[in-house]
Design an enzyme around this catalytic site. Structure first.
Site, short mmCIF file in Angstrom:
data_model
loop_
_atom_site.label_atom_id
_atom_site.label_comp_id
_atom_site.label_asym_id
_atom_site.label_seq_id
_atom_site.Cartn_x
_atom_site.Cartn_y
_atom_site.Cartn_z
N ASP A 34 -1.21 2.23 -4.73
CA ASP A 34 -0.56 1.03 -5.24
C ASP A 34 -0.30 1.23 -6.73
O ASP A 34 -1.23 1.45 -7.51
CB ASP A 34 -1.43 -0.19 -5.00
N HIS A 38 4.46 -8.58 -14.82
CA HIS A 38 3.16 -8.85 -14.20
C HIS A 38 2.04 -8.25 -15.03
O HIS A 38 1.02 -8.91 -15.29
CB HIS A 38 3.12 -8.29 -12.78
N GLU A 76 -0.35 -10.46 -3.85
CA GLU A 76 0.54 -9.77 -4.77
C GLU A 76 1.82 -9.42 -3.99
O GLU A 76 1.78 -8.68 -3.01
CB GLU A 76 -0.12 -8.50 -5.35
N GLU A 102 4.89 -7.43 -3.33
CA GLU A 102 5.30 -6.08 -3.70
C GLU A 102 6.27 -5.54 -2.65
O GLU A 102 6.35 -6.06 -1.53
CB GLU A 102 4.09 -5.13 -3.76
N ASP A 123 -0.39 -7.26 -1.33
CA ASP A 123 -1.65 -6.65 -1.78
C ASP A 123 -2.66 -7.77 -2.03
O ASP A 123 -2.83 -8.22 -3.16
CB ASP A 123 -1.37 -5.82 -3.04
N ARG A 154 -9.81 -11.85 -6.95
CA ARG A 154 -9.82 -11.69 -8.41
C ARG A 154 -11.21 -11.69 -9.01
O ARG A 154 -11.44 -11.03 -10.04
CB ARG A 154 -8.98 -12.79 -9.06
N GLN A 206 -12.72 -8.32 -8.18
CA GLN A 206 -11.97 -7.33 -8.98
C GLN A 206 -12.40 -7.35 -10.45
O GLN A 206 -12.63 -6.31 -11.06
CB GLN A 206 -10.48 -7.62 -8.85
N LYS A 256 -9.72 -5.11 -3.65
CA LYS A 256 -8.40 -4.84 -3.07
C LYS A 256 -8.48 -4.28 -1.65
O LYS A 256 -7.55 -4.45 -0.86
CB LYS A 256 -7.66 -3.80 -3.92
N THR A 288 -4.42 -5.09 3.17
CA THR A 288 -3.08 -5.01 2.60
C THR A 288 -2.12 -5.18 3.77
O THR A 288 -2.25 -4.48 4.77
CB THR A 288 -2.84 -3.62 1.95
N GLU A 293 -0.86 -15.57 -11.73
CA GLU A 293 0.15 -15.91 -12.74
C GLU A 293 0.74 -17.30 -12.49
O GLU A 293 0.96 -18.06 -13.42
CB GLU A 293 1.28 -14.87 -12.71
MN MN Z 1 -1.04 -4.51 -6.27
#
Ligand code: MN
Length: 411
Positions: free
Chosen positions: A119, A126, A192, A194, A226, A230, A233, A246, A250, A361
């Site tokens: 990834d 971002h 996420e 992507e 993804d 948080r 992480q 993570k 996915t 975000e």
């Molecule tokens: Mn990602």
């Protein structure tokens, strides 16, 4: 380019798209191509001797076909466009009719067996937002960001197809004012948005791939979510990087859209400052005009028949590092790429609120809750929430749709 398949023209799954996937009916997974509301069963066309690529016959993944490279990819696309186009003969149309399966009657499976999953972190908006949120008061981008297409190795065996439920992961979390971490379910479960590109033939160990060799080494793209915890992480990423925050899941969309199908939607590359080092410079354009929507539906919305709400709209065209630079960087030390390897692009965020690709975000780490039509609000995901990512290249009748990647959180 018109097709004789009813309803396919202008559907986003017309003859310009022809994405490949693995579908299942009657417990028999096999390769197919989406056209309108149908799937063309490729094994049937191989048995009818209208397609000569035996690697696709009853295959449970597209890996062997992807490994054959652009000659085989173009040959299949040309054959399908002839068989599904208005100039197909009556015999060909009858053979195709025998190969059609309704998409609503099929279950989509993982299109590839993912050997390695990387990834990247190539969305500069971002990365800037994440820096502002997670390291306030410091320079949001690390000094290497504009030199190195940053990425990490993810967990290939945790990549699942759209529709798979996502179990809220447990892990270590440590509140800023707590003396020690504890272990429990994540309280900051995020998404996420992507894209991900899927590799073709690959290279030998010790050999690198030049940036502009993309067309020989990359088949195409899927959508990717993804999923990210948080709190897990944030506690684990210092000093090494993302790991258990993570690796629990996915999700990817089931239809693999080829670079050939995306060709009309190429747009000029983002101008990079400073100019990249020579091995990361590209001659061609690798940015694409692909628009995305992020949709959220809570359990209460589902119960009240409220449709999923759009919580973000953004576009792929402004990514900092492109596929060619990611491929060249990835192999610049001689490491291998193999057929079916999956490469996430990094979270795709625009520069305005409402165009961000993560809840981190969109809610600015919880400071601005997202209002939903049910009267509820969200900062991060709750159990029962469903997230849908949708992507589409272009907007006219010849648009190329990616479909969706969907997942529901379970406790
Ligand atoms: Mn990602």
């Amino acid at each position: 380019m018109p097709s004789w398949i009813d309803g396919s023209d202008g559907s986003g799954f017309g003859i310009e798209n022809l994405p490949l996937g693995i579908f299942e009916t009657d417990d028999a997974p096999r390769p197919g191509v989406a056209i309108g509301a149908s799937i063309v069963d490729l094994s049937t066309l191989i048995r009818e001797r209208l397609i000569d690529d035996e690697t696709l016959l009853d295959a449970r993944s597209l890996n062997a076909f992807l490994g054959h490279g652009p000659g085989a990819w173009r040959s299949l696309r040309a054959t399908l466009q002839r068989l599904l186009g208005d100039t197909a003969t009556q015999d060909e149309r009858e053979a195709v009719m025998r190969a059609l399966v309704s998409r609503s009657a099929a279950v989509m499976m993982m299109p590839i067996e993912v050997g390695d999953y990387v990834d990247f972190y190539s969305g500069i908006e971002h990365a800037t937002n994440a820096g502002k949120i997670l390291r306030p008061g410091t320079e949001p981008l690390q000094p290497n960001y504009r030199y190195v297409p940053i990425g990490y190795h993810g967990r290939a065996s945790s990549v699942v197809v759209s529709g798979t439920s996502i179990r809220r992961p447990h892990g270590q979390r440590k509140a800023p004012d707590a003396p020690a971490p504890d272990f429990g379910p994540t309280e900051l479960l995020d998404i996420e948005l992507e894209m991900a590109w899927v590799a073709g033939p690959g290279n030998k160990l010790g050999e690198s791939i030049p940036a502009d060799a993309v067309r020989d080494h990359v088949y195409g793209y899927v959508l990717l979510n993804d999923w990210s915890a948080r709190d897990i992480q944030a506690w684990e990423y210092v000093p090494l990087g993302p790991f258990l925050g993570k690796s629990f899941a996915t999700s990817i969309s089931p239809w693999l859209v080829s670079l050939d199908a995306l060709e009309p939607f190429r747009v000029p590359n983002r101008v990079l400052d400073p100019e990249p080092l020579p091995h990361l410079r590209v001659r061609e354009n690798y940015a694409y005009d692909i628009a995305f929507e992020v949709l959220l539906q809570t359990e209460r919305m589902r119960a009240q028949n409220i449709a999923p709400a759009v919580i973000s709209r953004t576009n792929f065209r402004e990514m900092y590092w492109n596929v060619a630079q990611q491929l060249a960087h990835m192999t610049s030390n001689g490491s291998r790429v193999r057929a079916g390897d999956l490469f996430g692009t990094g979270t795709i965020s625009g520069s305005e609120p409402g165009t961000y690709g993560s809840l981190l975000e969109l809610s600015w780490r919880g400071a601005h809750p997202i209002a939903l039509p049910s009267g509820e609000t969200r900062t991060f995901l709750e159990d029962g929430d469903t997230i849908v990512l949708h992507g589409c290249a272009g907007s006219g009748p010849a648009r190329v749709d990616f479909g969706e990647v969907r997942g529901t959180i379970i406790a």
